[in-house]
Enzyme design. Structure first.
Site, PDB file in Angstrom:
ATOM      1  N   HIS A 164       5.982  -8.531  -1.577  1.00 38.25           N
ATOM      2  CA  HIS A 164       5.128  -8.375  -2.769  1.00 38.25           C
ATOM      3  C   HIS A 164       6.054  -8.066  -3.958  1.00 38.25           C
ATOM      4  O   HIS A 164       6.776  -7.062  -3.936  1.00 38.25           O
ATOM      5  CB  HIS A 164       4.108  -7.251  -2.560  1.00 38.25           C
ATOM      6  CG  HIS A 164       3.151  -7.566  -1.458  1.00 38.25           C
ATOM      7  ND1 HIS A 164       2.899  -6.717  -0.409  1.00 38.25           N
ATOM      8  CD2 HIS A 164       2.391  -8.669  -1.250  1.00 38.25           C
ATOM      9  CE1 HIS A 164       2.015  -7.287   0.407  1.00 38.25           C
ATOM     10  NE2 HIS A 164       1.699  -8.474  -0.073  1.00 38.25           N
TER      11      HIS A 164
ATOM     12  N   GLU B 134       5.925   1.598   4.178  1.00 41.01           N
ATOM     13  CA  GLU B 134       5.446   1.903   2.819  1.00 41.01           C
ATOM     14  C   GLU B 134       6.210   3.130   2.333  1.00 41.01           C
ATOM     15  O   GLU B 134       6.070   4.225   2.884  1.00 41.01           O
ATOM     16  CB  GLU B 134       3.938   2.191   2.838  1.00 41.01           C
ATOM     17  CG  GLU B 134       3.077   1.067   3.390  1.00 41.01           C
ATOM     18  CD  GLU B 134       2.916  -0.105   2.431  1.00 41.01           C
ATOM     19  OE1 GLU B 134       3.278   0.030   1.244  1.00 41.01           O
ATOM     20  OE2 GLU B 134       2.421  -1.157   2.882  1.00 41.01           O
TER      21      GLU B 134
ATOM     22  N   GLU C  60       6.653  -4.615  -5.906  1.00 38.49           N
ATOM     23  CA  GLU C  60       6.999  -3.407  -5.147  1.00 38.49           C
ATOM     24  C   GLU C  60       8.512  -3.220  -5.251  1.00 38.49           C
ATOM     25  O   GLU C  60       9.285  -3.647  -4.395  1.00 38.49           O
ATOM     26  CB  GLU C  60       6.490  -3.551  -3.711  1.00 38.49           C
ATOM     27  CG  GLU C  60       4.961  -3.699  -3.703  1.00 38.49           C
ATOM     28  CD  GLU C  60       4.360  -3.971  -2.334  1.00 38.49           C
ATOM     29  OE1 GLU C  60       5.090  -3.925  -1.319  1.00 38.49           O
ATOM     30  OE2 GLU C  60       3.143  -4.235  -2.281  1.00 38.49           O
TER      31      GLU C  60
ATOM     32  N   HIS D  55       7.960  -1.977   1.733  1.00 39.83           N
ATOM     33  CA  HIS D  55       6.920  -2.132   0.697  1.00 39.83           C
ATOM     34  C   HIS D  55       6.722  -0.817  -0.049  1.00 39.83           C
ATOM     35  O   HIS D  55       7.230   0.235   0.363  1.00 39.83           O
ATOM     36  CB  HIS D  55       5.573  -2.480   1.360  1.00 39.83           C
ATOM     37  CG  HIS D  55       5.499  -3.850   1.926  1.00 39.83           C
ATOM     38  ND1 HIS D  55       4.647  -4.821   1.451  1.00 39.83           N
ATOM     39  CD2 HIS D  55       6.170  -4.431   2.957  1.00 39.83           C
ATOM     40  CE1 HIS D  55       4.793  -5.926   2.156  1.00 39.83           C
ATOM     41  NE2 HIS D  55       5.707  -5.720   3.084  1.00 39.83           N
TER      42      HIS D  55
HETATM   43  O1  LIG Z   1      -1.387  -0.600  -1.182  1.00 42.81           O
HETATM   44  C1  LIG Z   1      -1.901  -1.640  -0.805  1.00 42.81           C
HETATM   45  O2  LIG Z   1      -3.111  -1.868  -0.969  1.00 42.81           O
HETATM   46  C2  LIG Z   1      -1.103  -2.704  -0.104  1.00 42.81           C
HETATM   47  C3  LIG Z   1       0.318  -2.310   0.239  1.00 42.81           C
HETATM   48  C4  LIG Z   1       0.856  -3.439   1.129  1.00 42.81           C
HETATM   49  O3  LIG Z   1       1.353  -4.393   0.631  1.00 42.81           O
HETATM   50  N1  LIG Z   1       0.655  -3.272   2.447  1.00 42.81           N
HETATM   51  C5  LIG Z   1       0.912  -4.326   3.375  1.00 42.81           C
HETATM   52  C6  LIG Z   1       0.645  -3.823   4.772  1.00 42.81           C
HETATM   53  C7  LIG Z   1       0.975  -4.862   5.810  1.00 42.81           C
HETATM   54  C8  LIG Z   1       0.579  -4.473   7.224  1.00 42.81           C
HETATM   55  O4  LIG Z   1      -0.619  -4.270   7.466  1.00 42.81           O
HETATM   56  O5  LIG Z   1       1.472  -4.385   8.083  1.00 42.81           O
HETATM   57  C9  LIG Z   1       0.017  -5.515   3.062  1.00 42.81           C
HETATM   58  O6  LIG Z   1      -1.137  -5.279   2.665  1.00 42.81           O
HETATM   59  O7  LIG Z   1       0.471  -6.636   3.215  1.00 42.81           O
HETATM   60 ZN   LIG Z   2       3.352  -4.698  -0.120  1.00 44.20          ZN
END
Ligand SMILES: O=C(O)CCC(=O)N[C@@H](CCC(=O)O)C(=O)O
Ligand SMILES: [Zn+2]
Length: 351
Positions: free
Chosen positions: A69, A230, A72, A166
Site C-alpha cells: 500500500h 502492522e 504506508e 504495513h
Molecule cells: O488499516 C487498515 O484498514 C488496513 C491496513 C492494511 O493494509 N492491512 C492489510 C492486512 C492484510 C492481512 O489481512 O494480512 C490489508 O488490509 O491488506
Molecule cells: Zn497496508
C-alpha cells in the site's frame, strides 16, 4: 543471467538509493546485476525488486516487502535505510534477502492503491476470466513470480521467511500487531512470535481462512513463515517518528546479517493473541459504521452493540468484547470492510 549496464548503475552503487530509482520508474526498470566488494551479489529484477545474495553459505531466504500500500511510508523508510546500508557496505549480509516495494506508482501518488488494492490480488486472484487487467494485477503476478523464483533458488534446507510490512489507517490500542495467515491446521510457531516480540510486536491475530494477501500467498504456496506486520499508523513521508520503529529495524538487521539470532525465551504472558471471529464484507453501496474515524483498532463492543450496517443488514456484536480491526467503509463492493477478533490463549496448536 547476463545483463547490459544500465545508465542508473553507478548512481545506485554509490548511493544505494533504490527507492528513488523505483519511484522514478513506476512500472518497469531495466534489470542489472553487480557484486559488492564484500562478495554479495546484487540483482535488480525490476522496479522495486532487488535481491542480495551473500558469497558464503546461507541458511535463511528472507523476503521483506513494503509499499504493497503506497501511502504506508514507515515500512518504506525502514527498507530504504536497510537497502542503502547494504549497497554502501555498512551492513554485511549473512542471509539471502529479497526486498520488494510493492506498488511504486501508489507511493508517488501517496495513496493506498491506484486502480485496485494490490493486497487483494495474490494467490492467483490477479488473473480472473472476464475481469480486465490493470497495472496492479500485472504487478501481483510479477511479485508472485519473483518470490517463487527467489525461494526456488535458495538452498533446499534453508528456512523461508516473508515479512510484509504495513501501517494501519486507524490508530490502534495495540500499536503494532501482526496477522498470522491461515495455516490450514498447521501449528503456529512460538519462534516466530519471539521474533515479532523482538520487533516490538506483541499482538498477533490468527486468521481462520484463506486470503488473497501477499503474506498468505507466501505462507500457503511457499511454506514460508509469513506475516502481515502492522507497525503503526499511516503517515506521509517525513512525518514518521522513526524511533518508534527502532526495535523492528534492529531485529531485521540481526535477522539478515547474522547466521543465528537468539530471541528472548518464549513466555505466553508477553503476548496478546486474538483469533479472528468473523469477516464482514461490504455488499451494498450503503455501508456504514456507527463509530467515528478516530475509534481505534482493538476497540471492543458489548454484546448486542451495533458494529456495522450493510444496506438492510445490521451487524451487532455477538459476544462481549468482540473487537474491531481494519474498519474501512470505502472498500470496493464484495471486499472486507471489517474484521472482528476475540482474545485467545497459547494452546496445544503452538510449537
Ligand atoms: O488499516 C487498515 O484498514 C488496513 C491496513 C492494511 O493494509 N492491512 C492489510 C492486512 C492484510 C492481512 O489481512 O494480512 C490489508 O488490509 O491488506
Ligand atoms: Zn497496508
Amino acid at each position: 543471467m547476463s545483463y547490459s549496464t544500465p545508465s542508473y548503475l553507478e548512481q545506485l552503487k554509490s548511493t544505494g538509493d533504490f527507492l528513488t530509482l523505483t519511484r522514478n520508474n513506476e512500472f518497469s526498470l531495466e534489470p542489472c546485476a553487480f557484486t559488492l566488494e564484500n562478495g554479495t551479489d546484487v540483482t535488480v529484477h525490476d522496479t522495486g525488486i532487488i535481491e542480495f545474495q551473500p558469497a558464503q553459505q546461507t541458511n535463511k531466504d528472507i523476503v521483506l516487502s513494503s509499499a504493497v500500500h503506497g501511502n504506508e511510508t514507515a515500512p518504506i523508510e525502514i527498507c530504504d535505510q536497510l537497502i542503502k546500508s547494504i549497497v554502501t557496505e555498512q551492513l554485511t549480509l549473512q542471509q539471502r534477502v529479497l526486498f520488494i516495494y510493492g506498488n511504486p506508482k501508489s507511493i508517488n501518488i501517496g495513496k493506498r492503491f491506484v486502480d485496485e488494492n494490490l493486497n487483494r490480488l495474490f494467490n492467483g486472484h490477479h488473473t480472473v476470466e472476464g475481469i480486465a487487467s490493470n497495472p496492479e494485477r500485472v504487478r501481483a503476478k510479477l511479485l508472485e513470480d519473483v518470490v517463487t523464483d527467489f525461494f526456488a533458488r535458495g538452498n533446499q534446507d534453508s528456512e523461508r521467511f516473508h515479512y510484509d510490512l504495513h501501517t494501519a489507517i486507524r490508530g490502534s490500542k495495540n500499536e503494532k500487531f501482526a496477522v498470522y495467515p491461515f495455516l490450514h491446521g498447521k501449528p503456529w510457531k512460538k519462534s516466530q512470535l519471539q521474533f515479532l516480540l523482538s520487533c516490538g510486536v506483541n499482538t498477533v491475530l490468527m486468521m481462520k481462512s484463506a486470503a488473497t494477501t501477499f503474506s498468505y500467498y507466501s505462507s500457503f504456496v511457499h511454506g514460508a513463515d509469513s506475516f502481515t506486520v502492522e507497525l503503526g499508523q499511516v503517515k506521509p513521508f517525513g512525518e514518521n517518528d522513526m524511533s518508534r520503529f527502532e526495535k523492528t529495524r534492529q531485529t531485521l538487521i540481526a535477522l539478515i546479517s547474522q547466521k543465528y539470532v537468539e530471541y528472548k525465551e518464549f513466555n505466553a504472558e508477553d503476548f496478546e493473541l486474538f483469533s479472528v471471529y468473523r469477516t464482514i464484507n461490504r455488499t451494498c453501496e450503503d455501508f456504514s459504521f456507527p463509530f467515528a474515524d478516530d475509534v481505534e483498532n482493538f476497540t471492543g463492543f458489548a454484546k448486542g452493540e451495533l458494529m456495522a450496517t450493510d444496506g438492510q443488514t445490521r451487524y451487532e456484536a455477538e459476544v462481549d468484547g468482540e473487537a474491531i480491526i481494519f474498519p474501512n467503509a470505502d472498500v470496493a463492493l464484495g471486499q472486507r470492510a471489517l474484521l472482528t477478533v476475540i482474545p485467545m490463549q497459547v494452546d496445544s496448536n503452538f510449537i
